[in-house]
Design a protein around this motif. Structure first.
Motif, PDB file in Angstrom:
ATOM      1  N   ASP A  60       0.833  -1.203   0.000  1.00 42.30           N
ATOM      2  CA  ASP A  60       0.000   0.000   0.000  1.00 42.30           C
ATOM      3  C   ASP A  60       0.869   1.255   0.000  1.00 42.30           C
ATOM      4  O   ASP A  60       0.567   2.220  -0.725  1.00 42.30           O
ATOM      5  CB  ASP A  60      -0.914  -0.034   1.230  1.00 42.30           C
ATOM      6  CG  ASP A  60      -1.833   1.165   1.271  1.00 42.30           C
ATOM      7  OD1 ASP A  60      -2.683   1.314   0.370  1.00 42.30           O
ATOM      8  OD2 ASP A  60      -1.678   1.981   2.215  1.00 42.30           O
ATOM      9  N   GLN A  61       1.955   1.236   0.803  1.00 43.22           N
ATOM     10  CA  GLN A  61       2.844   2.391   0.847  1.00 43.22           C
ATOM     11  C   GLN A  61       3.536   2.614  -0.502  1.00 43.22           C
ATOM     12  O   GLN A  61       3.712   3.754  -0.950  1.00 43.22           O
ATOM     13  CB  GLN A  61       3.892   2.202   1.963  1.00 43.22           C
ATOM     14  CG  GLN A  61       3.306   2.225   3.375  1.00 43.22           C
ATOM     15  CD  GLN A  61       2.717   3.565   3.733  1.00 43.22           C
ATOM     16  OE1 GLN A  61       3.177   4.608   3.282  1.00 43.22           O
ATOM     17  NE2 GLN A  61       1.644   3.534   4.541  1.00 43.22           N
ATOM     18  N   LYS A  62       3.941   1.497  -1.117  1.00 44.70           N
ATOM     19  CA  LYS A  62       4.565   1.629  -2.442  1.00 44.70           C
ATOM     20  C   LYS A  62       3.593   2.239  -3.456  1.00 44.70           C
ATOM     21  O   LYS A  62       3.978   3.104  -4.251  1.00 44.70           O
ATOM     22  CB  LYS A  62       5.038   0.260  -2.929  1.00 44.70           C
ATOM     23  CG  LYS A  62       6.257  -0.273  -2.204  1.00 44.70           C
ATOM     24  CD  LYS A  62       6.665  -1.627  -2.763  1.00 44.70           C
ATOM     25  CE  LYS A  62       7.919  -2.149  -2.081  1.00 44.70           C
ATOM     26  NZ  LYS A  62       8.340  -3.481  -2.616  1.00 44.70           N
ATOM     27  N   GLN A  63       2.360   1.786  -3.399  1.00 43.64           N
ATOM     28  CA  GLN A  63       1.353   2.308  -4.333  1.00 43.64           C
ATOM     29  C   GLN A  63       1.116   3.799  -4.072  1.00 43.64           C
ATOM     30  O   GLN A  63       1.031   4.605  -5.015  1.00 43.64           O
ATOM     31  CB  GLN A  63       0.046   1.528  -4.176  1.00 43.64           C
ATOM     32  CG  GLN A  63      -1.039   1.956  -5.179  1.00 43.64           C
ATOM     33  CD  GLN A  63      -2.289   1.112  -5.041  1.00 43.64           C
ATOM     34  OE1 GLN A  63      -2.318   0.171  -4.242  1.00 43.64           O
ATOM     35  NE2 GLN A  63      -3.304   1.434  -5.820  1.00 43.64           N
ATOM     36  N   LYS A  64       1.008   4.176  -2.775  1.00 41.82           N
ATOM     37  CA  LYS A  64       0.806   5.582  -2.454  1.00 41.82           C
ATOM     38  C   LYS A  64       2.004   6.411  -2.871  1.00 41.82           C
ATOM     39  O   LYS A  64       1.857   7.552  -3.353  1.00 41.82           O
ATOM     40  CB  LYS A  64       0.556   5.744  -0.956  1.00 41.82           C
ATOM     41  CG  LYS A  64      -0.822   5.259  -0.515  1.00 41.82           C
ATOM     42  CD  LYS A  64      -1.032   5.497   0.972  1.00 41.82           C
ATOM     43  CE  LYS A  64      -2.425   5.044   1.386  1.00 41.82           C
ATOM     44  NZ  LYS A  64      -2.666   5.266   2.829  1.00 41.82           N
ATOM     45  N   THR A  65       3.218   5.863  -2.691  1.00 42.67           N
ATOM     46  CA  THR A  65       4.429   6.576  -3.094  1.00 42.67           C
ATOM     47  C   THR A  65       4.429   6.847  -4.594  1.00 42.67           C
ATOM     48  O   THR A  65       4.766   7.946  -5.057  1.00 42.67           O
ATOM     49  CB  THR A  65       5.671   5.759  -2.710  1.00 42.67           C
ATOM     50  OG1 THR A  65       5.677   5.557  -1.298  1.00 42.67           O
ATOM     51  CG2 THR A  65       6.951   6.488  -3.113  1.00 42.67           C
TER      52      THR A  65
ATOM     53  N   GLU B  61       1.793   7.027  -6.464  1.00 40.72           N
ATOM     54  CA  GLU B  61       0.761   8.019  -6.748  1.00 40.72           C
ATOM     55  C   GLU B  61       1.249   9.424  -6.397  1.00 40.72           C
ATOM     56  O   GLU B  61       1.022  10.379  -7.155  1.00 40.72           O
ATOM     57  CB  GLU B  61      -0.512   7.680  -5.975  1.00 40.72           C
ATOM     58  CG  GLU B  61      -1.179   6.401  -6.448  1.00 40.72           C
ATOM     59  CD  GLU B  61      -2.379   6.024  -5.598  1.00 40.72           C
ATOM     60  OE1 GLU B  61      -2.628   6.752  -4.593  1.00 40.72           O
ATOM     61  OE2 GLU B  61      -3.068   5.034  -5.903  1.00 40.72           O
ATOM     62  N   TYR B  62       1.912   9.535  -5.215  1.00 42.62           N
ATOM     63  CA  TYR B  62       2.410  10.851  -4.820  1.00 42.62           C
ATOM     64  C   TYR B  62       3.479  11.363  -5.785  1.00 42.62           C
ATOM     65  O   TYR B  62       3.539  12.558  -6.112  1.00 42.62           O
ATOM     66  CB  TYR B  62       2.975  10.796  -3.404  1.00 42.62           C
ATOM     67  CG  TYR B  62       1.909  10.662  -2.319  1.00 42.62           C
ATOM     68  CD1 TYR B  62       0.636  11.219  -2.510  1.00 42.62           C
ATOM     69  CD2 TYR B  62       2.182   9.996  -1.127  1.00 42.62           C
ATOM     70  CE1 TYR B  62      -0.329  11.091  -1.535  1.00 42.62           C
ATOM     71  CE2 TYR B  62       1.211   9.867  -0.136  1.00 42.62           C
ATOM     72  CZ  TYR B  62      -0.055  10.424  -0.346  1.00 42.62           C
ATOM     73  OH  TYR B  62      -1.005  10.306   0.615  1.00 42.62           O
ATOM     74  N   GLN B  63       4.346  10.446  -6.207  1.00 43.54           N
ATOM     75  CA  GLN B  63       5.371  10.858  -7.171  1.00 43.54           C
ATOM     76  C   GLN B  63       4.742  11.341  -8.478  1.00 43.54           C
ATOM     77  O   GLN B  63       5.164  12.344  -9.061  1.00 43.54           O
ATOM     78  CB  GLN B  63       6.333   9.696  -7.438  1.00 43.54           C
ATOM     79  CG  GLN B  63       7.262   9.403  -6.277  1.00 43.54           C
ATOM     80  CD  GLN B  63       8.152   8.210  -6.544  1.00 43.54           C
ATOM     81  OE1 GLN B  63       7.953   7.490  -7.541  1.00 43.54           O
ATOM     82  NE2 GLN B  63       9.124   7.990  -5.650  1.00 43.54           N
TER      83      GLN B  63
ATOM     84  N   VAL C 124       5.013  15.072  -9.989  1.00 41.54           N
ATOM     85  CA  VAL C 124       5.474  15.394 -11.348  1.00 41.54           C
ATOM     86  C   VAL C 124       4.426  16.221 -12.077  1.00 41.54           C
ATOM     87  O   VAL C 124       4.747  17.217 -12.774  1.00 41.54           O
ATOM     88  CB  VAL C 124       5.804  14.101 -12.106  1.00 41.54           C
ATOM     89  CG1 VAL C 124       6.090  14.405 -13.583  1.00 41.54           C
ATOM     90  CG2 VAL C 124       6.996  13.403 -11.463  1.00 41.54           C
ATOM     91  N   HIS C 125       3.157  15.819 -11.908  1.00 37.71           N
ATOM     92  CA  HIS C 125       2.074  16.546 -12.567  1.00 37.71           C
ATOM     93  C   HIS C 125       1.996  17.985 -12.054  1.00 37.71           C
ATOM     94  O   HIS C 125       1.895  18.945 -12.855  1.00 37.71           O
ATOM     95  CB  HIS C 125       0.755  15.813 -12.338  1.00 37.71           C
ATOM     96  CG  HIS C 125      -0.440  16.550 -12.848  1.00 37.71           C
ATOM     97  ND1 HIS C 125      -0.687  16.723 -14.217  1.00 37.71           N
ATOM     98  CD2 HIS C 125      -1.446  17.199 -12.196  1.00 37.71           C
ATOM     99  CE1 HIS C 125      -1.789  17.423 -14.385  1.00 37.71           C
ATOM    100  NE2 HIS C 125      -2.276  17.726 -13.151  1.00 37.71           N
ATOM    101  N   LEU C 126       2.050  18.165 -10.728  1.00 44.87           N
ATOM    102  CA  LEU C 126       1.972  19.506 -10.159  1.00 44.87           C
ATOM    103  C   LEU C 126       3.180  20.341 -10.566  1.00 44.87           C
ATOM    104  O   LEU C 126       3.083  21.547 -10.806  1.00 44.87           O
ATOM    105  CB  LEU C 126       1.869  19.416  -8.626  1.00 44.87           C
ATOM    106  CG  LEU C 126       0.558  18.837  -8.075  1.00 44.87           C
ATOM    107  CD1 LEU C 126       0.652  18.683  -6.558  1.00 44.87           C
ATOM    108  CD2 LEU C 126      -0.622  19.730  -8.453  1.00 44.87           C
ATOM    109  N   GLN C 127       4.366  19.694 -10.607  1.00 44.69           N
ATOM    110  CA  GLN C 127       5.570  20.425 -11.017  1.00 44.69           C
ATOM    111  C   GLN C 127       5.423  20.935 -12.441  1.00 44.69           C
ATOM    112  O   GLN C 127       5.778  22.078 -12.753  1.00 44.69           O
ATOM    113  CB  GLN C 127       6.784  19.510 -10.880  1.00 44.69           C
ATOM    114  CG  GLN C 127       8.105  20.208 -11.201  1.00 44.69           C
ATOM    115  CD  GLN C 127       9.298  19.275 -11.020  1.00 44.69           C
ATOM    116  OE1 GLN C 127       9.110  18.093 -10.749  1.00 44.69           O
ATOM    117  NE2 GLN C 127      10.492  19.823 -11.197  1.00 44.69           N
ATOM    118  N   ASN C 128       4.896  20.070 -13.300  1.00 48.89           N
ATOM    119  CA  ASN C 128       4.690  20.490 -14.699  1.00 48.89           C
ATOM    120  C   ASN C 128       3.676  21.615 -14.795  1.00 48.89           C
ATOM    121  O   ASN C 128       3.859  22.579 -15.549  1.00 48.89           O
ATOM    122  CB  ASN C 128       4.246  19.300 -15.536  1.00 48.89           C
ATOM    123  CG  ASN C 128       5.339  18.250 -15.670  1.00 48.89           C
ATOM    124  OD1 ASN C 128       6.547  18.590 -15.646  1.00 48.89           O
ATOM    125  ND2 ASN C 128       4.958  16.991 -15.819  1.00 48.89           N
TER     126      ASN C 128
END
Length: 284
Positions: A54-59, A61-63, A67-71
């Protein structure tokens, strides 16, 4: 039982890996306990695996969101990550890191100020708690010092009590020995007294020559001597008188007769006592 033992052995091999499995007593109780531990460990491992996934999946998603927000941000202001200078990039990274630490939604001032205020309040509360703990710790140290002093006093009192008990035990033992000696001596004296009484009884000794009777006679002699003293004092005035007066002669004769009678009675009693005593021990 065999299936449980296999599962336990497999679990222990997994836990210890290349290390040697410690020896244990194989019985029903031990196997049941290890089996329960293995089952609980398996459930916990499964839950941990699910949590990791679950943590890997959330990580991920957050990444992706990052990236989307940075763009979006870079495209909105017309900048790209390559167009920023190194100091600006460092400042931006520090700002993002602080935002993550503070747990704010964005990097605006309205988000940072409440977060910093909360941290300040937490710091003040922590300092207040530290001061309280310091006071409690000092109080405990003072109590500990008092307890140590009291403990030392108790130990000294116990040592003194033990020494006094040893002395009293020695005295009590000495008293017991003395008591045994006194009992033996009393028994011996009782036996000798009984033997002497038996000897006196066998010799038909009269009560009038017993110790008590002799003491009574001595007392009577003493009383008679005391009775003679006033008569002697009464004769003192007549010893200086002239023999010519007939009245003085009469008085003297009467006094002499009284004194002679008392002396005769005293001599009779003394003679009687001397005759009653054993030979070689006259009454003084």
């Amino acid at each position: 039982m065999c299936e449980k033992n296999k599962k336990v052995s497999k679990w222990l091999s997994t836990v210890f890996g290349d290390q040697t499995i410690p020896e244990y007593e194989v019985n029903t109780r031990t196997v049941d306990i290890l089996y329960q531990l293995a089952a609980a460990s398996e459930v916990r491992c499964n839950e941990t695996s699910l949590l990791i996934e679950d943590q890997k999946q959330k990580t991920s998603e957050y990444q992706a969101d990052g990236v989307h927000l940075q763009n979006v941000v870079l495209q909105g202001v017309g900048l790209s990550s390559g167009s920023l200078s190194k100091p600006a990039s460092d400042y931006l990274s520090a700002l993002v890191a602080n935002a993550k630490v503070l747990g704010v939604r964005d990097t605006s001032l309205s988000s940072f100020v409440p977060a910093v205020n909360n941290l300040t309040n937490e710091l003040l509360e922590s300092e207040k708690t530290d001061r309280k703990l310091d006071r409690e710790l000092n109080a405990l140290r003072n109590k500990l010092g008092s307890v140590l002093v009291l403990r030392k006093t108790f130990q000294e009192d116990i040592k003194k009590t033990m020494k006094a008990q040893e002395v009293e035990s020695a005295k009590a033992e000495e008293r017991l020995l003395n008591m045994d000696f006194v009992k033996a001596k009393s028994k011996d004296l009782s036996y000798r007294n009984k033997k002497a009484e038996d000897q006196l009884t066998s010799r038909h000794m009269e009560n009038r020559i017993s110790h008590q009777a002799l003491m009574e006679l001595c007392e009577q002699v003493y009383m008679l001597k005391q009775e003679i003293l006033p008569l002697s004092k009464k004769l003192e005035p007549y010893r200086d008188l002239s023999p010519s007066p007939s009245l003085a002669q009469v008085k003297i004769e009467e006094a002499k007769r009284e004194l002679a009678a008392v002396d005769a009675e005293l001599e009779m009693k003394v003679d009687f006592m001397n005759s009653s005593l054993p030979k070689g021990r006259p009454l003084k």
